[in-house]
Scaffold this motif. Structure first.
Motif, PDB file in Angstrom:
ATOM      1  N   SER A 137       0.828  -1.207   0.000  1.00 13.45           N
ATOM      2  CA  SER A 137       0.000   0.000   0.000  1.00 13.45           C
ATOM      3  C   SER A 137       0.854   1.245   0.000  1.00 13.45           C
ATOM      4  O   SER A 137       0.535   2.242  -0.667  1.00 13.45           O
ATOM      5  CB  SER A 137      -0.923   0.012   1.226  1.00 13.45           C
ATOM      6  N   ARG A 138       1.929   1.173   0.723  1.00 14.38           N
ATOM      7  CA  ARG A 138       2.821   2.336   0.752  1.00 14.38           C
ATOM      8  C   ARG A 138       3.391   2.606  -0.627  1.00 14.38           C
ATOM      9  O   ARG A 138       3.425   3.758  -1.085  1.00 14.38           O
ATOM     10  CB  ARG A 138       3.941   2.065   1.756  1.00 14.38           C
ATOM     11  N   VAL A 165       2.092   1.783  -3.411  1.00 15.45           N
ATOM     12  CA  VAL A 165       0.989   2.266  -4.256  1.00 15.45           C
ATOM     13  C   VAL A 165       0.839   3.772  -4.119  1.00 15.45           C
ATOM     14  O   VAL A 165       0.774   4.500  -5.118  1.00 15.45           O
ATOM     15  CB  VAL A 165      -0.331   1.558  -3.873  1.00 15.45           C
ATOM     16  N   ARG A 166       0.821   4.229  -2.874  1.00 16.68           N
ATOM     17  CA  ARG A 166       0.630   5.663  -2.664  1.00 16.68           C
ATOM     18  C   ARG A 166       1.813   6.455  -3.204  1.00 16.68           C
ATOM     19  O   ARG A 166       1.651   7.546  -3.766  1.00 16.68           O
ATOM     20  CB  ARG A 166       0.424   5.951  -1.177  1.00 16.68           C
TER      21      ARG A 166
END
Lengths: 370, 245
Positions: B156-157, B159-160
Motif C-alpha cells: 500500500s505504501r 501504491v501511494r
C-alpha cells in the motif's frame, strides 16, 4: 479462548499428531514439531479428548470416499514463529516486512487420496539437516568477521537485521521446550524483502560488478545480514537479473508486454491515436485503481475494527458470565444487579456497533471530500 | 452464494498466473455442507490455503520491490534525458506512464487479492460456525490477521508513492483535461484488457458484497459508498465482448 481445540492428535502409524501450526495460536500447542522422524519422541500435542479424533472415525469418509484411514501430518515447523506481530518489539517501521517466513514443509507419510489438492499446495520437506545455528544468525557460519557476536546486537548496516535477529531469537525461545533439532530446511525459509534491504542488495551487486558478475555467495557476504541465507540471495538475484534484462516482459506476470500493450493497440486500431486520448485512458485507469485501493484500505481497517470489537465483546460477555456464575453460586441472589450488568453489556454492544457505523460513515465522508 | 459467485468472477477476471492462488471457497463450502464436517480436515484445508496465500503474496511483493526500484531508476534517467524537452520524448514518456500505471494497478490488485481472500476466510468461518455451532471463527480469524498475506502495508505504501510520483512527474495538461470527454469511448475499448478490467471487477464486487444481506450483523461491513466512482465506472462498459487473453 475456551473453545475446544481444533488440533487433534492421532495415534496412527506415527505417534505424532496433526499439527496445524498456523492455527496453533488456539491449539494448546504453541510450539512446533520438528521433522516427522522425530515425532515418535514427542508427546501428543493436543489436549483434545480422544473422542474428537479424527480421520478414522470421520463420517466424511462415507460421503467423499476420498479419505483413507491414514492421517496426514502437517508439519510446518517454523511457520508460526517466523510470522511476528505482537511477539516482537518493533524497532522500526520495517519490522513487519522484514520477518523471515518459513515455507510450509509437510511430511506426507501416508497420502490420502483426496489430498491431491493438498499435495499441490504442500511441498515435501527434503529433510535437510537442521541448522539452528544458521537460523539464529550464528555469525560463524556466514561471516567470519562478523560484527555481530550475539543475535541480540544490532547490525550497523541494516535496520532490518535487528528485527530479523530478534524474530529468530524469539522463535527459539518459544521452541525451547522442545527438541530443537528443527527439521526446517533453511533453504525453505521464505524471506520477506523490503525496499531498504533490496537497496542494500543492489548496492552490493553493483560493488561486485553488476548483476551478471555478482555471485550469490559474494553478495551474501557483502550484505552481512545473519537473517539472509544464500538461498534467499540466489533467488532474489535471479529475479533481479530477470527484471533488468527482460524489460520487454511484464514485470510480475512474466507475460510478454505485447499483451499489456494491447490496450494501446486497440486504441490505435480504432483510429484514435492522439496521445492526449491515450493519456486520458491511462489517467482513467489510474483513477479506478486509486479508487479500488482507497476502498480496500478502508475495508481492511473496518475488518480489523470489527474483529477487535468482537474480541472485546466476547471478553465482556465472558466476564459477565463469570459474574453471573459467582452470583448464582453464592447464596445471595441479586437479580437486579445482574440485569443491570446485562443491560450495560447490551448498551456496550450498541455503542460499539454505533461507533463502527459512525466511523465507517466518517471514513466514507473523508473519501468523498477528497 | 453471492460471495461464491463474486469470487469466481474475480478469479476469472484476474491475471492468469493468479487464478489458482485464490481461496477455494466453493470447495470449502461443500465441505461444510457435508453431514458431519470434520474440524480437523476443515482446519487443515484452511491452513493450506493460508500457506498458499502467504507464499504467493510474499513472492509477488518481492517482485514488486525489485520492479519498484527499476522503475525509479528508469524515471530518473528519463527525466535527466528529457530536461524540459517533453515534446521530443513523447513516446518514451507515454511508455513510461503506461508502465507506471500498470505497475500501480498490479500492486493494487495484490492488495485486493489479500483482501478478498481474507473476506472469504471470514465468511467461510462464519458459515462453519453456523453449521457446527462451534466457536472456530473468532480465534482462527485472529490468527489470520497476523499472517503475512494480510499485512499489506508495504505494498500500500508503494501504491501511494506511485500515485504521488505520477502526479508530480506527469501532471495533467489543459489539453488532456479537455480530452476527457472524448476519452470515454476510447476507455471502453481499453477496459477490456488485463489489469483495468480486473480492477473494475474488483470494485464492483466490493460494492456488491457490502450491500445489506440477510445475515447482516455486528460483524458485517457497512455498505460501500462509491457513488462518485459510479461516474467513472459508467464510462466503462465491462460487458464489452473483449476476451481476456
Amino acid at each position: 479462548m475456551n473453545n475446544p481445540v481444533p488440533c487433534q492428535s492421532v495415534s496412527g502409524g506415527n505417534s505424532g499428531g496433526y499439527l496445524f501450526p498456523s492455527s496453533s495460536g488456539y491449539c494448546n500447542v504453541s510450539a512446533v514439531l520438528p521433522h516427522g522422524r522425530n515425532l515418535q519422541n514427542q508427546p501428543p500435542v493436543s489436549t483434545v479428548p480422544r473422542d474428537r479424533l479424527a480421520m478414522q472415525d470421520c463420517p466424511l469418509i462415507a460421503q467423499s470416499s476420498l479419505i483413507n484411514h491414514h492421517p496426514q501430518e502437517f508439519i510446518d515447523p517454523l511457520h508460526e514463529f517466523f510470522d511476528f506481530s505482537d511477539h516482537v518489539p518493533v524497532q522500526n517501521l520495517q519490522a513487519e516486512s522484514s520477518g523471515v517466513r518459513v515455507d510450509s514443509s509437510v511430511e506426507l507419510h501416508k497420502k490420502s487420496e483426496w489430498q491431491d489438492w493438498a499435495d499441490q499446495l504442500i511441498s515435501v520437506d527434503d529433510g535437510s539437516e537442521p541448522n539452528w545455528s544458521e537460523l539464529l544468525g550464528d555469525s560463524s557460519s556466514h561471516n567470519p568477521n562478523s560484527e555481530i557476536p550475539t543475535p541480540f546486537l544490532d547490525v550497523p548496516r541494516l535496520d532490518i537485521t535487528a528485527n530479523q535477529q530478534q524474530q529468530m531469537v524469539s522463535s527459539e525461545d518459544q521452541l525451547s521446550g522442545r527438541n530443537s533439532s528443527s527439521s526446517v530446511a533453511t533453504s525453505k525459509q521464505r524471506m520477506r524483502w523490503t525496499p531498504e534491504l533490496h537497496e542494500a542488495f543492489v548496492e552490493a551487486v553493483n560493488q561486485l560488478g553488476g548483476s551478471e558478475r555478482a555471485t550469490p555467495k559474494a553478495v551474501l557476504k557483502l550484505l552481512n545480514n545473519p537473517g539472509l541465507t544464500i538461498y534467499h540471495v540466489k533467488s532474489h538475484l535471479q529475479k533481479y537479473r530477470t527484471a533488468r534484462y527482460k524489460p520487454e516482459t511484464s514485470e510480475v506476470t512474466g507475460e510478454p508486454q505485447e499483451k499489456k500493450m494491447t490496450s494501446i493497440e486497440d486504441i490505435k486500431s480504432l483510429d484514435m491515436k492522439t496521445s492526449v486520448e491515450i493519456t486520458q485512458a491511462l489517467r482513467l485507469q489510474m483513477e479506478v485503481q486509486k479508487r479500488l485501493h482507497e476502498q480496500l484500505e478502508i475495508q481492511r481497517s473496518l475488518q480489523l475494527q470489527i474483529e477487535k470489537q468482537g474480541r472485546y465483546l466476547q471478553m465482556m460477555f465472558e466476564k459477565q458470565q463469570k459474574i453471573q456464575d459467582n452470583k448464582s453460586s453464592s447464596s445471595e441472589a441479586s437479580p437486579k444487579q445482574c440485569n443491570g450488568s446485562f443491560a450495560e453489556v447490551e448498551v456496550g454492544l450498541e455503542t460499539l456497533t454505533g461507533d463502527q457505523n459512525e466511523s465507517a460513515s466518517a471514513s466514507r465522508k473523508r473519501v468523498r471530500e477528497d | 452464494m453471492k460471495f461464491g459467485k463474486r469470487i469466481k468472477e474475480q478469479i476469472q477476471e484476474s491475471l492468469p498466473e493468479w487464478r489458482d492462488k485464490f481461496l477455494r471457497y466453493k470447495e470449502l463450502k461443500n465441505l461444510i455442507s457435508s453431514p458431519a464436517p470434520a474440524e480437523s480436515i476443515f482446519v487443515g484445508l484452511l491452513n493450506a490455503e493460508i500457506d498458499k496465500f502467504n507464499a504467493f503474496f510474499v513472492e509477488q511483493e518481492e517482485d514488486f520491490i525489485i520492479h519498484h526500484k527499476e522503475l525509479q531508476y528508469r524515471i530518473q534517467r528519463l527525466v535527466e534525458k528529457c530536461g524540459h524537452n517533453d515534446e521530443m520524448f513523447r513516446e518514451e514518456i507515454s511508455e513510461m506512464r503506461k508502465d507506471i500505471v500498470n505497475f500501480h494497478g498490479e500492486m493494487v490488485l495484490l492488495v485486493n487479492y489479500s483482501n478478498i481472500n481474507y473476506t472469504g476466510l471470514a465468511k467461510i468461518l462464519k458459515k462453519y460456525d453456523k453449521r457446527t455451532g462451534g466457536g472456530l471463527r473468532s480465534p482462527f480469524i485472529q490468527k489470520v490477521l497476523h499472517q503475512p498475506f494480510f499485512k499489506t502495508d508495504l505494498v500500500s505504501r508503494l501504491v501511494r508513492e506511485w500515485e504521488t510520483t505520477m502526479d508530480a512527474v506527469f501532471p495533467v495538461t489543459v489539453a488532456e483535461a479537455e480530452g476527457y470527454e472524448r476519452c470515454a469511448a476510447v476507455t471502453s475499448a481499453a477496459a477490456g484488457v488485463g489489469i483495468f478490467r480486473n480492477t473494475v471487477a474488483a470494485l464492483l464486487t466490493m460494492k456488491e458484497m457490502r450491500r445489506g444481506s440477510s445475515t447482516y450483523s455486528a460483524f458485517s461491513l457497512p455498505p460501500l459508498n462509491i457513488s462518485d466512482s459510479d461516474l467513472v465506472l459508467r464510462s466503462v462498459h465491462l460487458s464489452s465482448p473483449i476476451p481476456i487473453p
